[in-house]
Design an enzyme around this catalytic site. Structure first.
Site, PDB file in Angstrom:
ATOM      1  N   HIS A 101      -3.175   5.474 -10.465  1.00  0.00           N
ATOM      2  CA  HIS A 101      -3.678   4.054 -11.102  1.00  0.00           C
ATOM      3  C   HIS A 101      -4.732   3.302 -10.525  1.00  0.00           C
ATOM      4  O   HIS A 101      -4.948   3.692  -9.442  1.00  0.00           O
ATOM      5  CB  HIS A 101      -2.267   3.130 -11.153  1.00  0.00           C
ATOM      6  CG  HIS A 101      -1.860   2.706  -9.587  1.00  0.00           C
ATOM      7  ND1 HIS A 101      -1.363   3.716  -8.673  1.00  0.00           N
ATOM      8  CD2 HIS A 101      -1.994   1.541  -8.984  1.00  0.00           C
ATOM      9  CE1 HIS A 101      -1.115   2.922  -7.710  1.00  0.00           C
ATOM     10  NE2 HIS A 101      -1.620   1.733  -7.817  1.00  0.00           N
ATOM     11  N   ASP A 103      -5.377  -0.747  -9.906  1.00  0.00           N
ATOM     12  CA  ASP A 103      -4.272  -1.697  -9.667  1.00  0.00           C
ATOM     13  C   ASP A 103      -4.325  -2.475 -10.882  1.00  0.00           C
ATOM     14  O   ASP A 103      -5.238  -3.101 -11.486  1.00  0.00           O
ATOM     15  CB  ASP A 103      -4.496  -2.777  -8.334  1.00  0.00           C
ATOM     16  CG  ASP A 103      -4.009  -1.770  -7.198  1.00  0.00           C
ATOM     17  OD1 ASP A 103      -3.043  -0.994  -7.189  1.00  0.00           O
ATOM     18  OD2 ASP A 103      -4.770  -1.811  -6.150  1.00  0.00           O
ATOM     19  N   ARG A 272      -0.307  -6.005   1.740  1.00  0.00           N
ATOM     20  CA  ARG A 272      -1.522  -5.782   0.780  1.00  0.00           C
ATOM     21  C   ARG A 272      -2.013  -7.076   0.080  1.00  0.00           C
ATOM     22  O   ARG A 272      -1.199  -7.910  -0.242  1.00  0.00           O
ATOM     23  CB  ARG A 272      -0.969  -4.793  -0.361  1.00  0.00           C
ATOM     24  CG  ARG A 272      -2.081  -4.280  -1.330  1.00  0.00           C
ATOM     25  CD  ARG A 272      -1.125  -3.330  -2.322  1.00  0.00           C
ATOM     26  NE  ARG A 272      -0.695  -4.300  -3.390  1.00  0.00           N
ATOM     27  CZ  ARG A 272      -0.152  -3.882  -4.731  1.00  0.00           C
ATOM     28  NH1 ARG A 272      -0.106  -2.409  -4.739  1.00  0.00           N
ATOM     29  NH2 ARG A 272       0.224  -4.923  -5.284  1.00  0.00           N
TER      30      ARG A 272
END
Ligand code: SIN
Length: 281
Positions: A101, A103, A272
């Site tokens: 992916h 994000d 993150r």
């Protein structure tokens, strides 16, 4: 004490550079930031080993790149909503980001970049693999490029959140699977132009792309399946091995990535942050 020299060293053929000679817990000068910014545009994945960073240090560095994104489906840390603890515990059979992916492409303006700081790293496994989507686009035939030109795809978050996603029972990271969750859906070009480099990158991904514009899912799937497989051909990839206290920053506009699901007995913990992007064109 003599000032350290900032060094950018390429570590992957398709993407990836290591940056040393910089302490990210201190404010960067504009000159230092300019070198790091250019390195991101050139190498797409930047890795800063041996950094001792508080949550505030990470946020300060992330803010040099732009406003920070608040994730639509994952809760942030209690005192730092911009930071998500990406955690895998022994016994989890799944984890966040285990499909290819870019994000959060369900958003109208998906994050331009993501920063991840390693707190606990498995002794083996738990690598992150990145694939360069400029290279993926460049390797397509002229006929395929012409066909994709102007094509758009529908992106949504129903595979990664919502009551039907069914991910929470398998993993420590909880996504919003509540009954009142509503899907976010947006349309993006299948090939996007990077707003800073002007280069074209393939922009569809397994986790969020639902179908092509004006086509059914069934009609879209064969072409999407081809593009997904093509997008992570081995020669487009850089596989990142983590060590503790490493900060990695990547460019979501020209990369797909996945977290390898290969460390079922280990604890892995990352922090993150996502940096807001603009509308893909
Ligand atoms: C993510 O997809 O953002 C997480 C990647 C990782 O945990 O390696």
């Amino acid at each position: 004490m003599a000032e350290e020299t900032l060094v950018v060293r390429r570590i992957g053929a398709a993407a990836g550079a290591e940056i040393t000679g910089i302490d990210l817990s201190h404010d960067l000068t504009n000159d230092q930031f300019a070198v790091i910014h250019q390195a991101l545009l050139d190498h797409l994945v930047l890795c800063f080993p041996d950094q001792t960073l508080s949550a505030d240090d990470q946020i300060a560095f992330a803010r040099r790149w732009g406003d920070l994104a608040i994730h639509p489906n994952l809760a942030g840390m209690k005192d730092h909503p911009e930071i998500i603890a990406v955690e895998r515990r022994p016994g989890d059979t799944g984890h966040l980001g285990s499909e290819w992916h870019n994000d959060t492409t369900s958003l109208e303006k998906p994050p331009m970049g993501t920063m991840m700081y390693s707190k606990i790293v498995p002794p083996v496994g738990g690598d992150t693999v990145f694939a360069n989507q400029y290279a993926a686009y460049d390797a397509l035939s002229s006929g395929m490029k012409d066909m994709l030109d102007g094509m758009r795809a529908v992106h949504g978050d129903s595979r990664v959140a919502g009551p039907r996603a069914g991910l929470n029972k398998r993993r420590t990271n909880k996504t919003d699977e509540s009954d009142d969750w509503r899907e976010t859906v947006n349309m993006h070009p299948v090939v996007r132009t990077h707003p800073e480099t002007g280069k074209k990158a393939l922009y569809v991904n397994v986790a969020y792309t639902l179908r092509l514009e004006n086509m059914t899912t069934e009609e879209s799937q064969p072409l999407l399946d081809f593009l997904y497989e093509h997008s992570h051909r081995p020669e487009f990839t850089y596989r990142h091995r983590w060590s503790e206290k490493m900060l990695v920053l990547w460019d979501n506009r020209a990369l797909v990535h996945l977290a390898l699901n290969d460390c079922p007995t280990s604890h892995r913990l990352m922090e993150r942050i996502q940096i807001r992007g603009d509308r893909p064109f």
